[in-house]
Design an enzyme around this catalytic site. Structure first.
Site, mmCIF file in Angstrom:
data_model
loop_
_atom_site.group_PDB
_atom_site.id
_atom_site.type_symbol
_atom_site.label_atom_id
_atom_site.label_comp_id
_atom_site.label_asym_id
_atom_site.label_seq_id
_atom_site.Cartn_x
_atom_site.Cartn_y
_atom_site.Cartn_z
ATOM 1 N N ILE A 164 8.704 -40.660 -0.296
ATOM 2 C CA ILE A 164 7.352 -40.405 -0.820
ATOM 3 C C ILE A 164 6.359 -41.385 -0.194
ATOM 4 O O ILE A 164 5.285 -40.985 0.275
ATOM 5 C CB ILE A 164 7.344 -40.483 -2.363
ATOM 6 C CG1 ILE A 164 8.142 -39.305 -2.943
ATOM 7 C CG2 ILE A 164 5.908 -40.499 -2.908
ATOM 8 C CD1 ILE A 164 8.353 -39.354 -4.448
ATOM 9 N N ALA A 243 4.443 -43.743 -9.410
ATOM 10 C CA ALA A 243 5.893 -43.938 -9.514
ATOM 11 C C ALA A 243 6.349 -43.915 -10.968
ATOM 12 O O ALA A 243 6.688 -42.845 -11.495
ATOM 13 C CB ALA A 243 6.264 -45.235 -8.816
ATOM 14 N N ARG A 244 6.360 -45.054 -11.601
ATOM 15 C CA ARG A 244 6.698 -45.150 -13.015
ATOM 16 C C ARG A 244 5.764 -46.157 -13.657
ATOM 17 O O ARG A 244 5.461 -47.211 -13.072
ATOM 18 C CB ARG A 244 8.142 -45.626 -13.202
ATOM 19 C CG ARG A 244 9.184 -44.550 -12.945
ATOM 20 C CD ARG A 244 9.159 -43.466 -14.033
ATOM 21 N NE ARG A 244 10.163 -42.456 -13.824
ATOM 22 C CZ ARG A 244 9.980 -41.322 -13.123
ATOM 23 N NH1 ARG A 244 8.805 -41.062 -12.565
ATOM 24 N NH2 ARG A 244 10.948 -40.451 -13.008
ATOM 25 N N ASP A 268 -1.129 -42.038 -12.590
ATOM 26 C CA ASP A 268 -0.532 -40.761 -12.985
ATOM 27 C C ASP A 268 0.597 -40.977 -13.979
ATOM 28 O O ASP A 268 1.090 -40.018 -14.571
ATOM 29 C CB ASP A 268 0.007 -40.047 -11.731
ATOM 30 C CG ASP A 268 0.525 -38.645 -12.021
ATOM 31 O OD1 ASP A 268 -0.202 -37.892 -12.706
ATOM 32 O OD2 ASP A 268 1.636 -38.305 -11.584
ATOM 33 N N GLU A 273 4.760 -43.517 -21.814
ATOM 34 C CA GLU A 273 4.091 -42.218 -21.904
ATOM 35 C C GLU A 273 4.900 -41.256 -22.773
ATOM 36 O O GLU A 273 6.131 -41.379 -22.823
ATOM 37 C CB GLU A 273 3.865 -41.627 -20.486
ATOM 38 C CG GLU A 273 5.114 -41.327 -19.722
ATOM 39 C CD GLU A 273 4.811 -40.939 -18.261
ATOM 40 O OE1 GLU A 273 4.057 -41.639 -17.578
ATOM 41 O OE2 GLU A 273 5.368 -39.924 -17.830
ATOM 42 N N HIS A 291 0.779 -37.485 -15.611
ATOM 43 C CA HIS A 291 2.060 -37.380 -14.890
ATOM 44 C C HIS A 291 2.239 -35.992 -14.253
ATOM 45 O O HIS A 291 3.178 -35.260 -14.583
ATOM 46 C CB HIS A 291 3.237 -37.705 -15.829
ATOM 47 C CG HIS A 291 4.487 -38.101 -15.088
ATOM 48 N ND1 HIS A 291 5.437 -38.940 -15.612
ATOM 49 C CD2 HIS A 291 4.943 -37.761 -13.855
ATOM 50 C CE1 HIS A 291 6.431 -39.093 -14.747
ATOM 51 N NE2 HIS A 291 6.163 -38.377 -13.676
ATOM 52 N N ILE A 292 1.333 -35.674 -13.323
ATOM 53 C CA ILE A 292 1.393 -34.342 -12.699
ATOM 54 C C ILE A 292 1.851 -34.393 -11.240
ATOM 55 O O ILE A 292 1.693 -33.412 -10.513
ATOM 56 C CB ILE A 292 0.019 -33.613 -12.772
ATOM 57 C CG1 ILE A 292 -1.071 -34.402 -12.023
ATOM 58 C CG2 ILE A 292 -0.389 -33.351 -14.205
ATOM 59 C CD1 ILE A 292 -2.267 -33.544 -11.639
ATOM 60 N N GLY A 293 2.427 -35.532 -10.820
ATOM 61 C CA GLY A 293 2.787 -35.688 -9.405
ATOM 62 C C GLY A 293 3.581 -34.518 -8.837
ATOM 63 O O GLY A 293 3.286 -34.008 -7.754
ATOM 64 N N SER A 294 4.611 -34.087 -9.539
ATOM 65 C CA SER A 294 5.447 -32.998 -9.001
ATOM 66 C C SER A 294 5.074 -31.648 -9.590
ATOM 67 O O SER A 294 5.825 -30.678 -9.428
ATOM 68 C CB SER A 294 6.929 -33.302 -9.245
ATOM 69 O OG SER A 294 7.193 -33.346 -10.633
HETATM 70 C C1 GLV Z 1 8.920 -37.320 -11.650
HETATM 71 O O1 GLV Z 1 8.340 -38.280 -12.042
HETATM 72 C C2 GLV Z 1 10.249 -37.363 -11.087
HETATM 73 O O2 GLV Z 1 10.919 -38.413 -11.170
HETATM 74 O O3 GLV Z 1 10.691 -36.334 -10.571
#
Ligand code: GLV
Length: 325
Positions: A164, A243-244, A268, A273, A291-294
């Site tokens: 990533i 990330a986290r 994000d 959360e 948390h919409i990254g994926s």
């Molecule tokens: C999302 O945060 C994932 O770990 O896939």
């Protein structure tokens, strides 16, 4: 399970219909109804004599030591619909001799695009802009209004240069940014690709105009973006986290933002959360996403397929690349 029978899979998380339908075709799948906690449903099925080879779940289901110890006999694998695995206790999984699968690669473009979105949002003061126009308080264009900064010509520091991180880097280069990074070790072709290694987090922060956190949450990284690290920042630093949440020490980041020690942040992900530290809401320099990254259809479908393929390959006795334990 006969050799022709499908893997028996308990699907503990609710997914998009398209994804549930590919799971239903690939596996002898039992879907949690959502009426009870999913692992309680699993235990109930097992109590009625059902046997499951695999538990498939996502970040909403914690697989800590107690949950793993309580899994029914017969479960041989855990498949997490996520690239992150910090919700799984690997020691407990090893003690039960469980194989563990995740979803690398297929969501990396989606998360990298989200990182660029967040970088731009922080640089262009998106929270204030959105509030101004949606609050119907905009009185018209002026040359003084909401002046942000460009990304081009700036230096992006990437904390965690995995798949990533590298995809964020090439996108940032296309925007005219220089890329520096810190990682446990330099990436083999990093120099050739124009990524400049920094041996410590402090050196990375010192050289960054924008810091993007893209490393996994581990005992080494948790809480590492804190007041002491941010003391090394340039005053216009923007901190972006894809990330986290727990990699950031909220007290340290919020203090740096409140005091003007750094300019802004775009987040994000959050520690604890879906609860978000209230103090972030009071800061116009903070842009936040849930948390919409994926959360793209491409990533969501790819995540389903890679688990299907990985489990099929494991079942055939091979070693799929998305087997992490
Ligand atoms: C999302 O945060 C994932 O770990 O896939």
């Amino acid at each position: 399970m006969g050799s022709d029978a499908k893997l028996s899979v308990f699907v503990a998380t609710r997914f998009l219909e398209e994804v549930e339908s590919i799971f239903a075709s690939a596996f002898d799948a039992t879907f949690a109804t959502g009426r009870d906690a999913p692992l309680d449903e699993l235990a109930r099925w097992a109590g009625e004599g059902r046997r499951f080879d695999v538990v498939l779940f996502s970040l909403d289901v914690r697989m800590g030591a107690p949950e793993i110890a309580a899994l029914p006999d017969g479960v041989r694998a855990l498949a997490t619909y996520s690239v992150g695995t910090d919700h799984i206790d690997f020691e407990a999984a090893a003690a039960r001799q469980l194989a563990v699968f995740n979803t690398p690669g297929v969501l990396a473009d989606s998360v990298a695009e989200n990182a660029i979105f967040l970088m731009l949002a922080a640089a262009r003061r998106a929270t204030e802009s959105i509030e101004l126009i949606r609050g119907r308080t905009w009185s018209g264009w002026t040359p003084r209004q909401l002046v942000g900064g460009q990304l081009s010509g700036r230096t992006l520091g990437i904390l965690g240069m995995g798949d990533i991180g590298q995809r964020i880097a090439v996108r940032a280069q296309a925007l005219g940014m220089q890329v520096v990074y810190h990682n446990r070790r330099p990436v083999p072709d990093g120099d050739a690709r124009g990524f400049s290694y920094r041996a410590t987090r402090e050196a990375l922060v010192e050289d960054s105009d924008v810091l993007v956190i893209a490393c996994p949450s581990t005992p080494e990284t948790r809480g590492s973006v804190d007041a002491a690290l941010l003391a090394h920042a340039r005053e216009h630093l923007l901190v972006v986290n894809v990330a986290r949440g727990d990699i950031v020490d909220d007290d340290g980041l919020i203090a740096a933002l409140e005091s003007g020690r750094i300019r802004g942040a775009a987040l994000d992900v959050f520690a604890g959360e879906p609860d978000v530290d209230e103090r972030y809401f009071a800061l116009p320099s903070v842009f936040m996403l849930p948390h919409i990254g994926s959360s793209t259809i491409e990533a969501r479908l790819g995540m389903g397929r890679i688990l299907i393929d990985g489990l099929a390959s494991w079942r055939a006795g091979d070693a799929p690349p998305n087997r992490v334990a």
